[in-house]
Enzyme design. Structure first.
Site, PDB file in Angstrom:
ATOM      1  CE1 TYR A   1     -35.926  -2.136 -12.655  1.00 35.45           C
ATOM      2  CE2 TYR A   1     -38.028  -1.830 -11.551  1.00 35.45           C
ATOM      3  CZ  TYR A   1     -37.068  -2.661 -12.088  1.00 35.45           C
ATOM      4  OH  TYR A   1     -37.262  -4.019 -12.072  1.00 35.45           O
ATOM      5  CD  GLU A   2     -42.443   1.866 -10.729  1.00 39.65           C
ATOM      6  OE1 GLU A   2     -43.265   2.802 -10.874  1.00 39.65           O
ATOM      7  OE2 GLU A   2     -42.458   1.110  -9.741  1.00 39.65           O
TER       8      GLU A   2
ATOM      9  CD  GLU B   1     -47.990   5.430  -3.729  1.00 49.99           C
ATOM     10  OE1 GLU B   1     -47.929   5.744  -4.939  1.00 49.99           O
ATOM     11  OE2 GLU B   1     -49.017   4.961  -3.213  1.00 49.99           O
TER      12      GLU B   1
ATOM     13  CE1 TYR C   1     -34.885   2.134  -7.761  1.00 48.04           C
ATOM     14  CE2 TYR C   1     -33.672   3.466  -6.186  1.00 48.04           C
ATOM     15  CZ  TYR C   1     -33.782   2.892  -7.434  1.00 48.04           C
ATOM     16  OH  TYR C   1     -32.780   3.075  -8.366  1.00 48.04           O
ATOM     17  CB  VAL C   2     -33.202  -1.896  -3.084  1.00 48.51           C
ATOM     18  CG1 VAL C   2     -31.732  -2.170  -2.794  1.00 48.51           C
ATOM     19  CG2 VAL C   2     -34.051  -2.172  -1.846  1.00 48.51           C
TER      20      VAL C   2
ATOM     21  N   GLY D   1     -30.406  -8.000   0.646  1.00 51.25           N
ATOM     22  CA  GLY D   1     -31.364  -8.176   1.730  1.00 51.25           C
ATOM     23  C   GLY D   1     -32.052  -6.906   2.188  1.00 51.25           C
TER      24      GLY D   1
ATOM     25  CG  ASN E   1     -40.637  -5.102 -11.202  1.00 54.73           C
ATOM     26  OD1 ASN E   1     -39.701  -5.883 -11.226  1.00 54.73           O
ATOM     27  ND2 ASN E   1     -40.624  -3.975 -10.501  1.00 54.73           N
ATOM     28  CE  LYS E   2     -41.423 -14.824 -14.046  1.00 55.05           C
ATOM     29  NZ  LYS E   2     -41.730 -15.400 -12.738  1.00 55.05           N
TER      30      LYS E   2
ATOM     31  CE1 TYR F   1     -41.946  -6.513  -3.113  1.00 48.13           C
ATOM     32  CE2 TYR F   1     -43.206  -6.357  -5.127  1.00 48.13           C
ATOM     33  CZ  TYR F   1     -42.358  -5.786  -4.197  1.00 48.13           C
ATOM     34  OH  TYR F   1     -41.919  -4.506  -4.369  1.00 48.13           O
TER      35      TYR F   1
END
Length: 157
Positions: free
Chosen positions: A23-24, A81, A84-85, A93, A122-123, A129
């Site tokens: 993903y990153e 650190e 992740y979902v 949730g 990572n908008k 957050y």
């Protein structure tokens, strides 16, 4: 449901770390293997801790964290650190529940900070957050030594 990880979770934690690296957009940087994770999380002197988010008994996310220390506040905090979902479970949730559990641990133990880093691009995560009340520490820049630069500096000692 959020629960503390067990040693039986090592394969799924490892798989989700690989998914997070994809993903990153840095899949080759995730080099940790299952024995390393087992030692770090469940060895004689654990260096990190993990929680698992489950949906209908299936792992759908994880948080991996460790303790840091604030010299200014004089107490520990938690450094998150990885959070992740899995894509199919996002919006359910689970990420909020993982962060809520870490915040609960902080409050229960008298820790005064819960910190983490997020990639600037990572908008969706940044918006998530900030909706929880987290604020970017824009006056700080993260520095890192790895690989050849770390070896070179360490060789000077």
């Amino acid at each position: 449901m959020i629960r503390a990880a067990t040693s039986a979770d090592i394969p799924v934690i490892h798989a989700m770390i690989r998914e997070l690296a994809e993903y990153e957009k840095v899949p080759d940087e995730a080099r940790a293997d299952e024995p390393q994770l087992a030692e770090a999380l469940f060895g004689e002197r654990p260096a990190a801790f993990a929680h698992i988010a489950e949906d209908r008994g299936l792992p759908v996310g994880f948080a991996l964290w460790f303790l840091n220390f604030s010299t200014w506040r004089g107490v520990h905090g938690i450094y998150l650190e990885d959070l992740y979902v899995r894509p199919e479970a996002r919006g359910g949730g689970h990420g909020k529940a993982l962060l809520t559990e870490l915040a609960r641990i902080c409050v229960e133990r008298g820790y005064e900070r819960l910190e983490w880093a997020v990639l600037n691009w990572n908008k969706p995560s940044i918006d998530f957050y900030e909706a929880l009340g987290a604020r970017a520490q824009d006056e700080w820049t993260v520095y890192r030594l790895t690989d050849g630069a770390l070896t070179a500096l360490g060789a000077r000692a």
